[in-house]
Write an enzyme that holds these catalytic residues in place. Structure first.
Site, PDB file in Angstrom:
ATOM      1  N   CYS A   1     -14.201  40.979  51.382  1.00  0.00           N
ATOM      2  CA  CYS A   1     -14.134  41.180  49.940  1.00  0.00           C
ATOM      3  C   CYS A   1     -15.023  40.211  49.167  1.00  0.00           C
ATOM      4  O   CYS A   1     -15.019  40.194  47.952  1.00  0.00           O
ATOM      5  CB  CYS A   1     -12.693  41.071  49.445  1.00  0.00           C
TER       6      CYS A   1
ATOM      7  N   HIS B   1     -16.794  31.917  39.357  1.00  0.00           N
ATOM      8  CA  HIS B   1     -15.944  33.012  38.875  1.00  0.00           C
ATOM      9  C   HIS B   1     -16.513  33.686  37.645  1.00  0.00           C
ATOM     10  O   HIS B   1     -16.354  34.884  37.458  1.00  0.00           O
ATOM     11  CB  HIS B   1     -14.525  32.510  38.617  1.00  0.00           C
TER      12      HIS B   1
END
Lengths: 86, 568
Positions: free
Chosen positions: B500, B188
């Site tokens: 995505c 992330h």
């Protein structure tokens, strides 16, 4: 000489860090030994570290005890402060 | 010799070195030789004195009425305690411990004792004690906590790891690049660095001792090289390279307001992944069809409490207003795993990536989900919202969610609160979801393939673990087969497929995905123009040919040779 007095903790959330820190600051201004006794436990009023383990809740009764020079003044002052702390 | 690492966010950067955590935690649990005990006690006294001075100096700069002043004063009083020092010294002597371990033990006893009190307000203090202990131990280990707010020069940040929450607190104005010892391309923090356009090199084995703070560094995050104290020729080469890349970027600007289409005019809906409110400001000058992934958890990261329904409602409505009729795809809170939120007291899990996260978390803490769903429903009266759910495995989870949504709608109606209609989808990111897709599609309007987590769960490989990020690239035959299977299933049910994951943001891979039948791509902001450019150079038929060829290849090497040698 030795002197002691009982008071009730009136601080709303008990004696958490900030009020306890004020107490320690006050206690350190006396040369005599000052202790707080509470439910069978005892801690030096000059040690914030130890004081926090006593569990000084709102409404609980404690004994302020001092031994040595100006013991009576110390106990009276500390007790008064304890009653004033919110 | 430059150091090498994995490029997770491309670019060239120059700056002065700054270590974020100078030393890892180290504790020596061995028995100390008796003749060192005295020295260790001296160390302890010095460290406490030093910390006291530091706190005192800090105190003098603060107004006495501030909350911080009182907290620092309390820390100071805790340390200004002869009995405490005696206790730690006794511990050092009795058990022959080094000062750090003795501090750890004495402070932990203390914290445990306070914790045992049955007063919530008082037991909170045990955290203060533990925090003070770890700051003392850092001091012994020579670690200096960097004050991020004091950074005021171009800086390349070095750290062993940075969490997404820490990243969001960095002063990005001065941080020119990020170099981490660990981490992978789909972690992330990598995604955040790319979104922010900050060049980043991960999995780079730099030696903490050999790079000092403020030393000049140059990062070539195209070739994956970090230069320590670079000479003139390296500096001038990289400066030139930076200019060239900047120029290429400028050439891409002509794509800003163009439709995304192949050379033969086949239009492809291109959407954008959004992880912070700041990113939404660029939406209108990029020529995209909307937001394909709104990561709602990132907007909660630096807050102290979960945002209220009204706050979320206002945020979603504002974004719809900004989008002006374009699609807004909201993913419900994907929390848990590495994206732990400060205000959620989650229990530590042995394996958080396989733990309570995504929809599992929100189905067990339904109040968070209800708040979010109500806010989304209310906002939906102002524009088209697609709501999608992360980490779905099976139809039972969908049924539970739709029960909650129905209840929300009933409640809103009873309360006479107006709301709009939503489209519903899931993020397909676990192998089970792929296998169960046919049973879930009748309930859904669209699906979005989340290739990052899909790769992690398909490979059973932690996406942040640098030991094998090189062995499991984002593009591999297994992942292509998964995507192929997902698309065929969705096509049989006439369901739209969006993608995505990070794969969509790779200009070499985007044409392949379109050829495989992905209906829309959702990419990171910095990748938009490159993707438009890549698609404008290839025909729709060529995309199909590329897909056919790629799906026939069984090794990573052959696949990469095929995909990455395509002219874009």
């Amino acid at each position: 000489m030795k002197y002691e007095k009982s008071v009730i903790i009136t601080a709303q959330h008990g004696l958490h860090t900030r009020p306890a820190a004020l107490l320690v600051k006050q206690a350190k201004s006396y040369s005599c030994d000052i202790f707080i006794l509470c439910q069978g436990k005892q801690a030096s009023a000059k040690s914030l570290f130890k004081l926090q383990t006593l569990g000084l809740y709102h409404g609980i009764q404690v004994t302020v005890m001092a031994e040595g020079e100006n013991a009576q003044t110390a106990v009276e002052d500390v007790s008064n402060l304890l009653l004033k702390l919110s | 010799m430059p150091l090498s690492g994995i490029v997770v966010s491309p670019g060239i950067a120059f700056g002065n070195a700054l270590h974020l955590h100078l030393h890892p935690e180290k504790r020596d649990y061995h028995l100390l030789p008796l003749n060192q005990i005295e020295k260790e006690k001296q160390t302890l006294i010095q460290v406490i004195d030093h910390k006291k001075n530091q706190l005192l100096q800090h105190l003098q700069r603060l107004p006495a009425s501030s909350h911080n002043y009182q907290l620092i004063e309390a820390d100071l009083l805790l340390l200004d305690d002869d009995e405490l020092i005696q206790n730690i010294c006794a511990e050092i002597e009795r058990f022959q411990l080094c000062a750090a371990v003795a501090i750890e033990r004495i402070f932990s006893y203390q914290a445990a004792e306070i914790n045992a009190l049955d007063d919530h307000y008082l037991t909170n203090r045990s955290q203060d004690i533990l925090s003070l202990a770890s700051r003392l131990i850092d001091q012994i280990n020579g670690a200096h906590n960097v004050e991020l707010s004091k950074i005021d020069e171009p800086t390349i940040l070095l750290a062993s790891d940075i969490t997404p929450a820490e990243f969001s607190m960095l002063p990005l104005k001065y941080i020119t690049a990020l170099v981490l010892k660990t981490g992978g391309i789909t972690s992330h923090t990598a995604i955040l660095a790319r979104s922010a356009g900050i060049p980043a090199l991960f999995d780079c084995p730099f030696d903490q001792e050999s790079i000092t703070n403020h030393q000049v560094l140059a990062l070539d995050a195209l070739a994956g090289k970090l230069y320590v104290a670079p000479n003139e020729s390296i500096l001038s080469r990289l400066t030139q390279l930076k200019k060239t890349t900047l120029k290429q970027k400028q050439q891409l600007l002509k794509f800003k307001h163009r439709q995304t289409q192949t050379i033969d005019g086949h239009e492809i809906p291109l959407l954008v992944n959004i992880g912070s409110i700041n990113e939404t400001t660029h939406l209108n000058d990029m020529g995209v069809e909307g937001i394909g992934l709104f990561r709602t958890e990132f907007m909660l990261m630096n807050t102290k409490s979960a945002p209220s329904e009204n706050k979320q409602y206002r945020l979603y409505s504002d974004i719809l207003h900004l989008l002006n009729g374009k699609l807004f795809t909201i993913r419900t809170l994907d929390i848990g795993a590495e994206k732990a939120l400060p205000f959620l007291n989650s229990l530590p899990e042995e394996n958080p990536a396989l733990g309570l996260r995504g929809i599992r978390y929100t189905l067990q803490h339904t109040s968070l989900l209800v708040t979010q769903v109500r806010a989304v429903l209310r906002a939906a009266q102002y524009g088209p919202i697609r709501l999608m759910f992360p980490m779905i495995n099976q139809v039972e989870e969908l049924e539970a969610i739709f029960d909650i949504i129905n209840q929300c709608q009933t409640q809103l109606t009873q309360d006479h609160v107006t709301f709009g209609q939503l489209s519903y989808g899931i993020v397909v990111e676990t192998p089970a979801a792929v296998m169960n897709l046919a049973s879930m599609l009748p309930k859904l309007d669209f699906i979005s393939i989340g290739t990052n987590d899909l790769t992690q769960y398909a490979m059973a490989a932690d996406r942040g673990n640098p030991l094998f990020t090189r062995d499991y690239p984002s593009l591999s035959p297994a992942i292509l087969s998964f995507i192929h299977l997902i698309i065929s299933t969705a096509q049989a049910h006439n369901t739209q497929v969006s993608l995505c994951g990070e794969l969509a943001s790779d200009p070499h891979v985007a044409p392949l995905l379109i050829g495989m039948g992905v209906n829309e791509l959702s990419v990171n902001l910095p990748a938009i123009l490159e993707i438009k450019s890549a698609l404008s150079n290839i025909s729709y038929a060529q995309c199909h040919l590329l897909a056919q060829k790629a799906l026939s290849l069984v090794t990573i090497k052959a696949l990469h040779a095929c995909v990455y040698t395509q002219a874009t």
